[in-house]
Design an enzyme around this catalytic site. Structure first.
Site, mmCIF file in Angstrom:
data_model
loop_
_atom_site.group_PDB
_atom_site.id
_atom_site.type_symbol
_atom_site.label_atom_id
_atom_site.label_comp_id
_atom_site.label_asym_id
_atom_site.label_seq_id
_atom_site.Cartn_x
_atom_site.Cartn_y
_atom_site.Cartn_z
ATOM 1 N N TYR A 95 48.275 34.910 45.906
ATOM 2 C CA TYR A 95 47.882 35.909 44.912
ATOM 3 C C TYR A 95 48.209 37.321 45.401
ATOM 4 O O TYR A 95 47.790 37.738 46.483
ATOM 5 C CB TYR A 95 46.386 35.785 44.654
ATOM 6 C CG TYR A 95 45.879 36.486 43.423
ATOM 7 C CD1 TYR A 95 45.885 35.845 42.195
ATOM 8 C CD2 TYR A 95 45.364 37.775 43.491
ATOM 9 C CE1 TYR A 95 45.378 36.463 41.059
ATOM 10 C CE2 TYR A 95 44.865 38.411 42.356
ATOM 11 C CZ TYR A 95 44.885 37.756 41.144
ATOM 12 O OH TYR A 95 44.398 38.377 40.027
ATOM 13 N N GLN A 191 46.935 30.814 45.818
ATOM 14 C CA GLN A 191 47.533 30.753 44.482
ATOM 15 C C GLN A 191 48.763 29.850 44.504
ATOM 16 O O GLN A 191 48.980 29.047 43.583
ATOM 17 C CB GLN A 191 47.937 32.137 43.997
ATOM 18 C CG GLN A 191 48.686 32.119 42.669
ATOM 19 C CD GLN A 191 49.146 33.492 42.242
ATOM 20 O OE1 GLN A 191 48.556 34.111 41.379
ATOM 21 N NE2 GLN A 191 50.213 33.987 42.856
ATOM 22 N N ASP A 276 35.515 28.869 53.578
ATOM 23 C CA ASP A 276 36.391 29.631 52.684
ATOM 24 C C ASP A 276 35.620 30.050 51.437
ATOM 25 O O ASP A 276 35.359 29.244 50.552
ATOM 26 C CB ASP A 276 37.593 28.766 52.317
ATOM 27 C CG ASP A 276 38.645 29.493 51.491
ATOM 28 O OD1 ASP A 276 38.380 30.627 51.028
ATOM 29 O OD2 ASP A 276 39.745 28.931 51.321
ATOM 30 N N HIS A 310 39.524 31.636 54.560
ATOM 31 C CA HIS A 310 40.659 31.402 53.667
ATOM 32 C C HIS A 310 42.007 31.378 54.390
ATOM 33 O O HIS A 310 43.003 30.973 53.804
ATOM 34 C CB HIS A 310 40.675 32.441 52.550
ATOM 35 C CG HIS A 310 41.595 32.091 51.426
ATOM 36 N ND1 HIS A 310 41.561 30.866 50.775
ATOM 37 C CD2 HIS A 310 42.599 32.799 50.824
ATOM 38 C CE1 HIS A 310 42.485 30.834 49.833
ATOM 39 N NE2 HIS A 310 43.123 31.983 49.844
#
Length: 343
Positions: A95, A191, A276, A310
């Site tokens: 993203y 993403q 995450d 993450h």
């Protein structure tokens, strides 16, 4: 970040109820048929990226509505003109990022693959080194970011365009010279992982999928247990548009990796990080546990990073992929891949 989601044994069994739209398959069949009216390869230009052991092409292909989408193609030097057809990895970006420079991602080319890195329309200005693909479509009122662009109508939503681009990137990869069309893998982080799941469900005959810490999965659960963005864009929007909840989540259901991944046929290697907060573990396990549920689940593995957020596995996960993917390709007979493509 401390552990905040379900315990791992519960995550491994987590199979949430589905809220698939009744017309999900028709929606995507129509969308992709419209996109495929356009010739997929627009331009493939060899460029000098300063790399002597790797050839680099600047690819433009026709994505959603025939709109031009950019990509880098790297491959072992000389392999487009001679030698056995090579397997392909098509990668999608996280993203806010864009394709950047061709020299930023060389692992797959140096491992003997053709590597296609798709630019992300309308992104590329949050991190990394930039993108080169505009998103010409407009939007109604939206919160910052892309999550709520076109949120009141799946036909107009941003991810309809981006996920169509991803399918067309696979089409473009198969049209490149001296590639093995039966051995195409989709991959991505965050993403990019969510888009890889969508491509896995929407493309026929893929050899494998490798979604890392995937975003775009199990939206209702995500907004209930994390304040982090980008899922926070949905919360931000609904905090202002107080009566729009049903419409918003109906739209997002068309772009949920849980729903689209159920339609996949390819073996998959997931990763998840248990701390995450950006892509909570239960949203990843929802996609993993439902993956290929409609097609007779192929080999499906997951790497669990207990102490990571993450960032997930990073180089550890790439090391795992570099060993897992050749093993899967070697174990997948051509006839099996061709049968999957014909479904």
């Amino acid at each position: 970040m401390a552990l905040f989601d379900l315990p791992l044994p519960e995550l491994e069994r987590y199979l949430p109820e589905l809220d698939e739209p009744a017309d999900l398959d028709d929606f995507w069949a129509t969308t992709l048929a419209e996109a495929r009216r356009h010739e997929v390869l627009v331009d493939v230009t060899r460029v000098d990226a300063g790399l002597r052991l790797v050839d680099t092409d600047d690819l433009t292909f026709a994505g959603f509505d025939g709109q031009p989408v950019r990509a880098w193609v790297t491959r072992p030097a000389g392999s487009a003109e001679q030698g056995e057809p090579l397997p392909v990895v098509v990668e999608f970006i996280g993203y806010g990022g864009g394709r950047g420079f061709a020299h930023e991602r060389l692992a797959w080319a140096t491992a003997g693959f053709v590597h296609v890195v798709m630019d992300t329309r309308g992104q590329g200005s949050t991190w990394g080194n930039g993108g080169h693909t505009p998103d010409p479509a407009g939007s109604g009122p939206a919160s910052p970011g892309v999550m709520t662009r076109g949120i009141h109508d799946p036909e107009q939503h941003y991810y309809r365009r981006l996920m169509t681009d991803a399918v067309r990137a696979v089409d473009a990869a198969r049209a490149l010279p001296n590639v093995d069309q039966r051995r195409v893998t989709v991959a991505g982080i965050s993403q990019g992982g969510g888009v890889a799941l969508a491509a896995a469900g929407l493309c026929d005959g893929l050899a494998a999928a490798m979604p890392d810490v995937p975003f775009l999965c199990h939206y209702r659960r995500a907004v209930d247990i994390t304040d982090a963005f980008p899922y926070g864009e949905l919360v931000q929007y609904l905090a202002v548009h107080r009566g729009a909840e049903e419409r918003v989540f109906r739209t997002m259901a068309y772009f949920d990796g849980v729903h689209l991944g159920r339609r996949a046929t390819a073996p998959a290697l997931f990763s998840v990080a248990l701390r995450d907060a950006t892509c909570p573990p239960s949203t990843v396990f929802a996609a993993y546990n439902h993956y290929a549920g409609l097609t007779g689940r192929p080999r499906t593995d997951i790497e669990v990073y207990t102490f990571n957020q993450h960032e997930g596995g990073q180089a550890f996960q790439l090391d795992r992929q570099l060993r897992w993917l050749p093993e899967v390709l070697a174990a997948t007979p051509a006839a099996q891949v061709a049968e999957a493509a014909a479904r």
